[in-house]
Design an enzyme around this catalytic site. Structure first.
Site, PDB file in Angstrom:
ATOM      1  N   GLU A  24       2.205  -1.160  -3.601  1.00 27.52           N
ATOM      2  CA  GLU A  24       3.203  -0.279  -2.966  1.00 27.52           C
ATOM      3  C   GLU A  24       3.681  -0.847  -1.628  1.00 27.52           C
ATOM      4  OE1 GLU A  24       2.448   2.833  -0.346  1.00 27.52           O
ATOM      5  OE2 GLU A  24       0.343   3.051  -0.906  1.00 27.52           O
ATOM      6  N   LYS A 158      -7.597  10.236   1.756  1.00 30.16           N
ATOM      7  CA  LYS A 158      -8.046  10.356   3.140  1.00 30.16           C
ATOM      8  C   LYS A 158      -8.446  11.777   3.495  1.00 30.16           C
ATOM      9  CE  LYS A 158      -6.058   6.620   5.603  1.00 30.16           C
ATOM     10  NZ  LYS A 158      -4.720   6.061   5.528  1.00 30.16           N
TER      11      LYS A 158
HETATM   12  N1  PSU Z   1      -2.357   7.780   2.205  1.00 33.12           N
HETATM   13  C1  PSU Z   1      -2.912   6.741   2.858  1.00 33.12           C
HETATM   14  N2  PSU Z   1      -2.127   5.696   3.223  1.00 33.12           N
HETATM   15  C2  PSU Z   1      -0.792   5.659   2.909  1.00 33.12           C
HETATM   16  C3  PSU Z   1      -0.224   6.749   2.191  1.00 33.12           C
HETATM   17  C4  PSU Z   1      -1.042   7.785   1.870  1.00 33.12           C
HETATM   18  O1  PSU Z   1      -4.097   6.767   3.126  1.00 33.12           O
HETATM   19  O2  PSU Z   1      -0.108   4.692   3.267  1.00 33.12           O
HETATM   20  C5  PSU Z   1       1.213   6.700   1.792  1.00 33.12           C
HETATM   21  C6  PSU Z   1       1.315   6.291   0.306  1.00 33.12           C
HETATM   22  O3  PSU Z   1       2.459   5.499   0.125  1.00 33.12           O
HETATM   23  C7  PSU Z   1       1.476   7.624  -0.387  1.00 33.12           C
HETATM   24  C8  PSU Z   1       2.315   8.384   0.616  1.00 33.12           C
HETATM   25  O4  PSU Z   1       2.100   7.530  -1.648  1.00 33.12           O
HETATM   26  O5  PSU Z   1       1.788   7.990   1.878  1.00 33.12           O
HETATM   27  C9  PSU Z   1       2.210   9.860   0.407  1.00 33.12           C
HETATM   28  O6  PSU Z   1       3.125  10.529   1.222  1.00 33.12           O
HETATM   29  P1  PSU Z   1       3.367  12.109   1.002  1.00 33.12           P
HETATM   30  O7  PSU Z   1       2.087  12.742   1.445  1.00 33.12           O
HETATM   31  O8  PSU Z   1       4.523  12.441   1.910  1.00 33.12           O
HETATM   32  O9  PSU Z   1       3.669  12.298  -0.431  1.00 33.12           O
END
Ligand code: PSU
Ligand code: MN
Length: 299
Positions: A24, A158
């Site tokens: 990603e 996380k």
């Molecule tokens: N969690 C992490 N590191 C990240 C992300 C999430 O520990 O970099 C990033 C990933 O790309 C994930 C996105 O798909 O954040 C999720 O964002 P949201 O919660 O807005 O869907």
């Protein structure tokens, strides 16, 4: 109309049915500061290559969806200040407008499935945020796992998230959550979350077989492999808890919402830990890249 571009090396590997691992890019554009983002992105690609697979980092550059980036493109993306964060909802619009952006776990799964890549390595997935009973903030990553046939290797989720609620939603959506080599669900920087994982597998071969069996049974959607961080790199839950709590409080005070929540929390924890979380982050992503490469070889 804008279309997608497959890097020639990736195209060759896919045509010859050799192992490819998707990576990603929101982690590059929104997850880590420059130049660490570039260093880690390169190191992850190298790790995939060193373990017998070809990396395909996915991103939208000037309106073109790229499956696999050249070193120059990776560098440019890591340096771009105003990159968009591209989940399922955003990719086509970014392409129509000629924008540049990093794909989230959901966005990367969409693109990987489009070209027949079935394994994807990342750090952590998005999930159910704390306080979601009021904010309704549930990442589109979860819904994507329910509908797109990709095996996603992450180090769990996380502790900025509500992990029990995240497991509940994944269960409702019919997404297998598989801890690798242990009973407990790992929690990103730490090997333990205090929660039992719903499922457990102990080898890349079994994970690949489960993926193929899902396809054979007509079960749409992917599976989530939660791979614990190597023990020598882990940061304990207690150590990070006050920083995470402070970051969540700050987000609330500043009225951060929607797509900005996750990047804001990641940035704030990084800042409060004075960069300590970064080396653990690197170690776990490399660890996930290794496991994903092994799984790809059995698919
Ligand atoms: N969690 C992490 N590191 C990240 C992300 C999430 O520990 O970099 C990033 C990933 O790309 C994930 C996105 O798909 O954040 C999720 O964002 P949201 O919660 O807005 O869907
Ligand atoms: Mn959200």
């Amino acid at each position: 109309m804008n279309k997608y571009t497959i890097h020639p090396e990736v195209l060759d590997e896919l045509r010859n049915q050799r192992p490819v691992v998707a990576l990603e890019s929101t982690i590059i554009t929104h997850g880590m500061p420059y130049p660490h983002n570039l260093d880690i992105a390169k190191a992850v690609e190298d790790e995939v290559r060193a373990h017998g697979a070809t990396p395909a980092t996915i991103a939208v550059l000037d309106g073109n969806l790229h499956i696999g980036l050249t070193p120059q493109q990776l560098e440019k993306l890591a340096f771009t200040q105003a990159a968009m964060k591209l989940s399922r909802a955003d990719i086509a619009i970014a392409m129509a407008k000629g924008e540049t952006g990093g794909t989230t776990v959901a966005g990367t799964m969409v693109a990987a499935a489009l070209v027949g890549i079935s394994v994807f390595a990342t750090g952590g997935i998005g999930g159910v945020h704390r306080g979601a009973e009021l904010s309704f903030d549930v990442s589109a990553d979860l819904n994507e796992l329910a509908q797109t046939p990709i095996t996603v290797v992450a180090a769990g989720a996380k502790a900025i998230l509500d992990l029990p609620k995240t497991l509940e939603v994944l269960e409702t959506l019919g997404v297998p959550v598989i801890a690798y080599g242990q009973d407990e669900l790992p929690a990103f920087w730490s090997r333990s979350s205090g929660l039992k994982a719903p499922l457990r597998l102990d080898s890349a071969k079994e994970i690949a077989l489960a993926h193929k069996t899902r396809t054979a049974l007509g079960l749409f959607g992917g599976q989530l492999v939660a791979n614990p961080i190597p023990i020598e790199h882990q940061i304990t839950r207690n150590e990070l808890k006050p920083l995470i709590d402070a970051a969540i409080k700050r987000a609330k005070v500043q009225g951060i919402n929607k797509k900005d929540v996750t990047p804001f929390l990641l940035k704030t924890v990084l800042e409060l830990s004075k960069g300590k979380s970064l080396s653990a982050n690197k170690a776990l992503i490399l660890n996930n890249a290794r496991l994903a490469s092994k799984i790809a070889q059995f698919l």
